[in-house]
Design a protein around this motif. Structure first.
Motif, PDB file in Angstrom:
ATOM      1  N   HIS A 100       0.881  -1.172   0.000  1.00 24.29           N
ATOM      2  CA  HIS A 100       0.000   0.000   0.000  1.00 24.29           C
ATOM      3  C   HIS A 100       0.914   1.215   0.000  1.00 24.29           C
ATOM      4  O   HIS A 100       1.577   1.503   0.989  1.00 24.29           O
ATOM      5  CB  HIS A 100      -0.915  -0.009   1.232  1.00 24.29           C
ATOM      6  CG  HIS A 100      -1.905   1.102   1.235  1.00 24.29           C
ATOM      7  ND1 HIS A 100      -1.868   2.124   2.133  1.00 24.29           N
ATOM      8  CD2 HIS A 100      -2.963   1.360   0.417  1.00 24.29           C
ATOM      9  CE1 HIS A 100      -2.852   2.960   1.893  1.00 24.29           C
ATOM     10  NE2 HIS A 100      -3.530   2.516   0.854  1.00 24.29           N
ATOM     11  N   CYS A 102       2.340   5.257  -0.550  1.00 23.24           N
ATOM     12  CA  CYS A 102       2.002   6.532   0.078  1.00 23.24           C
ATOM     13  C   CYS A 102       0.977   7.326  -0.730  1.00 23.24           C
ATOM     14  O   CYS A 102       0.335   8.229  -0.193  1.00 23.24           O
ATOM     15  CB  CYS A 102       3.262   7.359   0.309  1.00 23.24           C
ATOM     16  SG  CYS A 102       4.082   7.940  -1.199  1.00 23.24           S
ATOM     17  N   ASP A 103       0.801   7.000  -2.003  1.00 22.39           N
ATOM     18  CA  ASP A 103      -0.213   7.687  -2.818  1.00 22.39           C
ATOM     19  C   ASP A 103      -1.566   6.985  -2.754  1.00 22.39           C
ATOM     20  O   ASP A 103      -2.469   7.280  -3.536  1.00 22.39           O
ATOM     21  CB  ASP A 103       0.255   7.844  -4.264  1.00 22.39           C
ATOM     22  CG  ASP A 103       0.539   6.520  -4.955  1.00 22.39           C
ATOM     23  OD1 ASP A 103       0.395   5.448  -4.334  1.00 22.39           O
ATOM     24  OD2 ASP A 103       0.920   6.565  -6.138  1.00 22.39           O
ATOM     25  N   ASP A 104      -1.710   6.049  -1.806  1.00 24.33           N
ATOM     26  CA  ASP A 104      -2.952   5.294  -1.598  1.00 24.33           C
ATOM     27  C   ASP A 104      -3.335   4.420  -2.788  1.00 24.33           C
ATOM     28  O   ASP A 104      -4.511   4.237  -3.099  1.00 24.33           O
ATOM     29  CB  ASP A 104      -4.127   6.204  -1.191  1.00 24.33           C
ATOM     30  CG  ASP A 104      -4.065   6.560   0.284  1.00 24.33           C
ATOM     31  OD1 ASP A 104      -3.909   5.632   1.106  1.00 24.33           O
ATOM     32  OD2 ASP A 104      -4.132   7.760   0.607  1.00 24.33           O
ATOM     33  N   THR A 105      -2.331   3.886  -3.447  1.00 20.92           N
ATOM     34  CA  THR A 105      -2.546   2.851  -4.448  1.00 20.92           C
ATOM     35  C   THR A 105      -1.917   1.572  -3.912  1.00 20.92           C
ATOM     36  O   THR A 105      -1.107   1.610  -2.991  1.00 20.92           O
ATOM     37  CB  THR A 105      -1.868   3.197  -5.791  1.00 20.92           C
ATOM     38  OG1 THR A 105      -0.455   3.328  -5.576  1.00 20.92           O
ATOM     39  CG2 THR A 105      -2.428   4.466  -6.396  1.00 20.92           C
ATOM     40  N   TYR A 123      -5.679   1.173  -8.324  1.00 24.09           N
ATOM     41  CA  TYR A 123      -6.127   2.411  -7.696  1.00 24.09           C
ATOM     42  C   TYR A 123      -7.158   2.117  -6.608  1.00 24.09           C
ATOM     43  O   TYR A 123      -7.837   1.088  -6.642  1.00 24.09           O
ATOM     44  CB  TYR A 123      -6.755   3.347  -8.735  1.00 24.09           C
ATOM     45  CG  TYR A 123      -5.768   3.952  -9.701  1.00 24.09           C
ATOM     46  CD1 TYR A 123      -4.776   4.830  -9.256  1.00 24.09           C
ATOM     47  CD2 TYR A 123      -5.826   3.655 -11.058  1.00 24.09           C
ATOM     48  CE1 TYR A 123      -3.879   5.400 -10.144  1.00 24.09           C
ATOM     49  CE2 TYR A 123      -4.933   4.221 -11.952  1.00 24.09           C
ATOM     50  CZ  TYR A 123      -3.969   5.098 -11.488  1.00 24.09           C
ATOM     51  OH  TYR A 123      -3.071   5.659 -12.366  1.00 24.09           O
ATOM     52  N   THR A 124      -7.268   3.047  -5.656  1.00 24.45           N
ATOM     53  CA  THR A 124      -8.311   3.006  -4.636  1.00 24.45           C
ATOM     54  C   THR A 124      -9.096   4.314  -4.725  1.00 24.45           C
ATOM     55  O   THR A 124      -8.714   5.228  -5.454  1.00 24.45           O
ATOM     56  CB  THR A 124      -7.704   2.868  -3.222  1.00 24.45           C
ATOM     57  OG1 THR A 124      -7.027   4.097  -2.888  1.00 24.45           O
ATOM     58  CG2 THR A 124      -6.735   1.699  -3.128  1.00 24.45           C
ATOM     59  N   LYS A 126      -9.128   6.516  -2.605  1.00 27.99           N
ATOM     60  CA  LYS A 126      -8.317   7.570  -1.995  1.00 27.99           C
ATOM     61  C   LYS A 126      -7.032   7.866  -2.772  1.00 27.99           C
ATOM     62  O   LYS A 126      -6.224   8.671  -2.327  1.00 27.99           O
ATOM     63  CB  LYS A 126      -7.953   7.173  -0.554  1.00 27.99           C
ATOM     64  CG  LYS A 126      -9.141   7.055   0.368  1.00 27.99           C
ATOM     65  CD  LYS A 126      -8.686   6.645   1.764  1.00 27.99           C
ATOM     66  CE  LYS A 126      -9.857   6.498   2.709  1.00 27.99           C
ATOM     67  NZ  LYS A 126      -9.412   6.095   4.047  1.00 27.99           N
ATOM     68  N   SER A 127      -6.816   7.218  -3.926  1.00 23.94           N
ATOM     69  CA  SER A 127      -5.576   7.396  -4.684  1.00 23.94           C
ATOM     70  C   SER A 127      -5.334   8.868  -5.005  1.00 23.94           C
ATOM     71  O   SER A 127      -6.236   9.581  -5.462  1.00 23.94           O
ATOM     72  CB  SER A 127      -5.624   6.597  -5.985  1.00 23.94           C
ATOM     73  OG  SER A 127      -5.576   5.209  -5.721  1.00 23.94           O
ATOM     74  N   THR A 131      -7.498  12.211  -6.139  1.00 25.62           N
ATOM     75  CA  THR A 131      -7.856  13.179  -5.099  1.00 25.62           C
ATOM     76  C   THR A 131      -6.898  14.359  -5.021  1.00 25.62           C
ATOM     77  O   THR A 131      -7.255  15.387  -4.451  1.00 25.62           O
ATOM     78  CB  THR A 131      -7.897  12.493  -3.720  1.00 25.62           C
ATOM     79  OG1 THR A 131      -6.579  12.027  -3.388  1.00 25.62           O
ATOM     80  CG2 THR A 131      -8.889  11.336  -3.700  1.00 25.62           C
ATOM     81  N   ARG A 135       1.826  13.994  -0.930  1.00 21.36           N
ATOM     82  CA  ARG A 135       2.015  12.777  -0.138  1.00 21.36           C
ATOM     83  C   ARG A 135       3.485  12.680   0.277  1.00 21.36           C
ATOM     84  O   ARG A 135       4.371  13.042  -0.510  1.00 21.36           O
ATOM     85  CB  ARG A 135       1.637  11.535  -0.939  1.00 21.36           C
ATOM     86  CG  ARG A 135       0.223  11.555  -1.501  1.00 21.36           C
ATOM     87  CD  ARG A 135      -0.839  11.605  -0.378  1.00 21.36           C
ATOM     88  NE  ARG A 135      -2.177  11.784  -0.888  1.00 21.36           N
ATOM     89  CZ  ARG A 135      -3.055  10.808  -1.048  1.00 21.36           C
ATOM     90  NH1 ARG A 135      -2.731   9.568  -0.752  1.00 21.36           N
ATOM     91  NH2 ARG A 135      -4.254  11.075  -1.508  1.00 21.36           N
TER      92      ARG A 135
END
Length: 139
Positions: A100, A102-105, A123-124, A126-127, A131, A135
């Motif tokens: 996981h 730091c860019d939420d991927t 991707y999530t 929160k990626s 957004t 980061r």
């Protein structure tokens, strides 16, 4: 003013064209879009990455991947990184554990037969790619 729509292709060199084609087809599921021919022989091809994005591959004998003075890696978005990792391992290819980032991927890494680094992305919601926002790098 120019407006870029998306990445069209990334070009790599291959010391073994057909081993490279097999890797991208069998391990990553990328089908050949078309071949480049010269004197009746295939010397390169385009691989379909979905949409209008491609990996372009050309035969170059003696080529060896180096970390210096060139593109470091390219990244492919996948639908399910856990399933991708299982599939890649089942093909006998080394793959890193899912991370996981730091860019939420979610990401994992492999190398092709020429040593080219390939990042796999899921991707999530929160990626940062969607957004925005800074980061803090954790590497």
């Amino acid at each position: 003013m120019i407006k870029v729509k998306q990445l069209a292709h990334v070009c790599i060199f291959a010391h073994d064209l057909e081993a490279t084609r097999a890797f991208y087809r069998d391990v990553l599921g990328l089908d050949t879009q078309f071949n480049f021919l010269r004197d009746g022989k295939v010397f390169g091809f385009y691989l379909n990455c979905g949409g209008r994005s491609h990996v372009e591959v050309f035969q170059k004998n003696g080529t060896a991947y180096s970390e210096q003075n060139q593109i470091n890696h390219f990244c492919l978005e996948v639908e399910n990184i856990d399933a991708a990792i299982i599939h890649i391992k089942s093909n006998g290819v080394d793959v890193t554990a899912k991370k996981h980032a730091c860019d939420d991927t979610f990401q994992a890494w492999i190398r092709d037969p020429n040593g080219v680094k390939i990042e796999l992305f899921e991707y999530t919601e929160k990626s940062a790619q969607f957004t925005g926002g800074d980061r803090i790098a954790d590497w």
